[in-house]
Design a protein around this motif. Structure first.
Motif, PDB file in Angstrom:
ATOM      1  N   ASN A  42       0.816  -1.205   0.000  1.00 48.82           N
ATOM      2  CA  ASN A  42       0.000   0.000   0.000  1.00 48.82           C
ATOM      3  C   ASN A  42       0.848   1.251   0.000  1.00 48.82           C
ATOM      4  N   ALA A  43       0.357   2.224  -0.755  1.00 49.41           N
ATOM      5  CA  ALA A  43       0.910   3.574  -0.706  1.00 49.41           C
ATOM      6  C   ALA A  43      -0.261   4.425  -0.236  1.00 49.41           C
ATOM      7  N   GLY A  44      -0.441   4.485   1.080  1.00 48.18           N
ATOM      8  CA  GLY A  44      -1.655   5.091   1.624  1.00 48.18           C
ATOM      9  C   GLY A  44      -2.765   4.060   1.636  1.00 48.18           C
ATOM     10  N   ALA A  69      10.243  -7.099   2.382  1.00 52.10           N
ATOM     11  CA  ALA A  69       9.413  -6.052   2.992  1.00 52.10           C
ATOM     12  C   ALA A  69      10.022  -4.701   2.668  1.00 52.10           C
ATOM     13  N   GLY A  70       9.203  -3.674   2.744  1.00 56.19           N
ATOM     14  CA  GLY A  70       9.715  -2.326   2.520  1.00 56.19           C
ATOM     15  C   GLY A  70       9.286  -1.818   1.157  1.00 56.19           C
ATOM     16  N   ASN A  71      10.042  -0.858   0.653  1.00 53.98           N
ATOM     17  CA  ASN A  71       9.716  -0.210  -0.608  1.00 53.98           C
ATOM     18  C   ASN A  71       9.603  -1.224  -1.755  1.00 53.98           C
ATOM     19  N   LEU A  72       8.454  -1.226  -2.447  1.00 51.00           N
ATOM     20  CA  LEU A  72       8.203  -2.230  -3.480  1.00 51.00           C
ATOM     21  C   LEU A  72       9.154  -2.096  -4.661  1.00 51.00           C
ATOM     22  N   SER A  77      -5.313  -6.866  13.224  1.00 44.78           N
ATOM     23  CA  SER A  77      -5.036  -5.560  13.823  1.00 44.78           C
ATOM     24  C   SER A  77      -4.437  -4.545  12.857  1.00 44.78           C
ATOM     25  N   ASN A  78      -4.022  -4.959  11.662  1.00 42.97           N
ATOM     26  CA  ASN A  78      -3.344  -4.025  10.767  1.00 42.97           C
ATOM     27  C   ASN A  78      -3.837  -4.192   9.329  1.00 42.97           C
ATOM     28  N   LEU A  79      -4.537  -3.172   8.846  1.00 42.60           N
ATOM     29  CA  LEU A  79      -5.104  -3.200   7.501  1.00 42.60           C
ATOM     30  C   LEU A  79      -4.045  -3.255   6.405  1.00 42.60           C
ATOM     31  N   GLY A  80      -2.805  -2.911   6.747  1.00 43.38           N
ATOM     32  CA  GLY A  80      -1.735  -2.902   5.753  1.00 43.38           C
ATOM     33  C   GLY A  80      -1.221  -4.291   5.434  1.00 43.38           C
ATOM     34  N   VAL A  81      -1.754  -5.303   6.126  1.00 44.15           N
ATOM     35  CA  VAL A  81      -1.341  -6.693   5.904  1.00 44.15           C
ATOM     36  C   VAL A  81      -2.586  -7.438   5.444  1.00 44.15           C
ATOM     37  N   GLY A  82      -2.499  -8.181   4.326  1.00 45.41           N
ATOM     38  CA  GLY A  82      -3.725  -8.792   3.812  1.00 45.41           C
ATOM     39  C   GLY A  82      -3.510 -10.076   3.052  1.00 45.41           C
ATOM     40  N   LEU A  83      -4.584 -10.846   2.941  1.00 47.41           N
ATOM     41  CA  LEU A  83      -4.615 -12.073   2.152  1.00 47.41           C
ATOM     42  C   LEU A  83      -4.470 -11.719   0.669  1.00 47.41           C
ATOM     43  N   PRO A  84      -4.075 -12.649  -0.194  1.00 42.29           N
ATOM     44  CA  PRO A  84      -3.628 -14.015   0.082  1.00 42.29           C
ATOM     45  C   PRO A  84      -2.310 -14.078   0.890  1.00 42.29           C
ATOM     46  N   ILE A  85      -2.095 -15.261   1.485  1.00 39.17           N
ATOM     47  CA  ILE A  85      -0.888 -15.550   2.265  1.00 39.17           C
ATOM     48  C   ILE A  85      -0.103 -16.642   1.534  1.00 39.17           C
ATOM     49  N   ASP A  86       1.181 -16.420   1.324  1.00 38.92           N
ATOM     50  CA  ASP A  86       2.025 -17.446   0.699  1.00 38.92           C
ATOM     51  C   ASP A  86       2.822 -18.202   1.757  1.00 38.92           C
ATOM     52  N   ILE A  87       2.924 -19.503   1.547  1.00 36.06           N
ATOM     53  CA  ILE A  87       3.615 -20.384   2.502  1.00 36.06           C
ATOM     54  C   ILE A  87       4.610 -21.259   1.749  1.00 36.06           C
TER      55      ILE A  87
END
Lengths: 249, 249
Positions: free
Chosen positions: A22-24, A50-53, A188-198
């Protein structure tokens, strides 16, 4: 934001990453953050970012092209390095190269060059290892005392790992605990979202034992979240009342 | 660092705060962060503080001396204001005054003026309220949708509150959940430490129903921590294995 966790236990390695960028809050998208470099029987390497895409993607592109090792003059990729330590050094050097390419200009525009990576895997007869690599290219390594590393937004999902993960935790429990840790972060954090890779890799298998993507509404993950919530509710209700509050409340 | 949580449910208010202050990990100390302004039968006001210790202490000293309300010309304290909203405005004005006294000079020296407060309580026949007041003196208020507010280091202890706290949670469950939330924070962040101060006030009682300090090795809190850890362990072990990992692991 991002949440990625790597867990290195006796029996192997678990890597879990979300896919939200997300950027905002008004500009969210889905990008894979967990990458696999596998040659079954020879090497299994996973890289979570993680971090800047733009920085993460440039690191991956450069890693794919290969970059020159200044000591040997050879062009290296994650498919050619001979040990996990050399793989961590290669990723570190690649991050530094991207900093030179883009990071300096980003900083001039008051943007932070904030890339962090988890690198886990095993090459040939070498040890299975898990590293966290910072924006400066330096790295730390998980040990039997501290068998998990987190990048992105680590705090929501850390308490359950602090309580439950040890070097002798079984691989499937480590996977479940990683998913619970991810669930706490998602809640608790909207900045983290599905799908999840394993990705799960047994020690010495030199291949991925499990490669899986949890999509929205996947029944097992929904069941895990429901069971965990119900168990927490039962757990706090089963705790006796504080003696100092017994009469007053 | 600091962790304070305020929970405002149907039956009343729970305020919990740790007591650790630190300027680096080599300079830790114990300071009370949870303060009570009580005139039984008339008002019960609690104030929890996070951020720069000198700013928090100056706010408390100024609040005790009283400061002039620019609209009425009267000198106000938390014992004279006639509503919780006015109490929140008074605390906000006091924080602004301390910013003028010290904050401007702090910023010149690249220090952040980072004080945040939780103000909860009830005055006379007014509503019981819980506010979070920022360094600029502005405030937000807990509602039936979002019945808890946290200051300091909120993330470790937020997942359990997100899952379990609702407006109709009983006061004693809210207290237990606040303590579990504190325990998760204590386990994962060295900047938060015992003793823990607690104030619980039943709605319309206009006095503290419970005022308590949890010291190191207090048996009930130790038991709560042990039971919670054991319940979490049992909970994750009781969750079935992922179907996609069943055969492979």
């Amino acid at each position: 934001m991002t949440y990625c966790v790597g867990i290195l236990v006796q029996d192997g390695l678990v890597m879990i990453a979300d896919t939200r960028t997300n950027a905002g809050v008004d500009n969210i998208a889905t990008f894979r953050k967990l990458h696999v470099f596998e040659k079954p029987g020879e090497r299994l390497i996973t890289l979570a970012t993680a971090g800047n895409l733009s920085a993460s993607q440039s690191v991956l592109s450069l890693l794919s092209d290969g970059i020159e090792n200044p000591e040997t003059g050879e062009v290296e990729t994650l498919f050619t390095v001979s040990s996990m330590f050399k793989a961590a050094q290669l990723v570190g050097r690649t991050i530094r190269r991207v900093y030179e390419m883009d990071g300096i200009e980003m900083e001039k525009r008051n943007m932070t060059f904030d890339v962090t990576m988890l690198l886990g895997g095993q090459i040939g007869r070498g040890q299975m290892r898990l590293y966290q690599i910072y924006a400066a290219g330096n790295a730390i390594e998980a040990t039997t005392d501290t068998p998990f590393l987190q990048i992105g937004e680590p705090k929501y999902g850390k308490p359950i790992l602090d309580r439950a993960i040890a070097h002798d935790t079984s691989l499937v429990e480590a996977l479940k605990l990683g998913l619970i840790s991810m669930d706490s972060t998602l809640k608790s954090n909207l900045g983290v979202g599905l799908p999840i890779d394993i990705v799960v890799a047994k020690r010495d298998a030199l291949k991925a034992s499990v490669t899986y993507r949890i999509q929205e509404d996947e029944p097992y993950f929904r069941d895990l979240r429901d069971r965990w919530s119900a168990a927490l509710r039962a757990a706090h209700q089963a705790i006796p009342h504080p003696p100092y509050a017994e009469e007053a409340l």
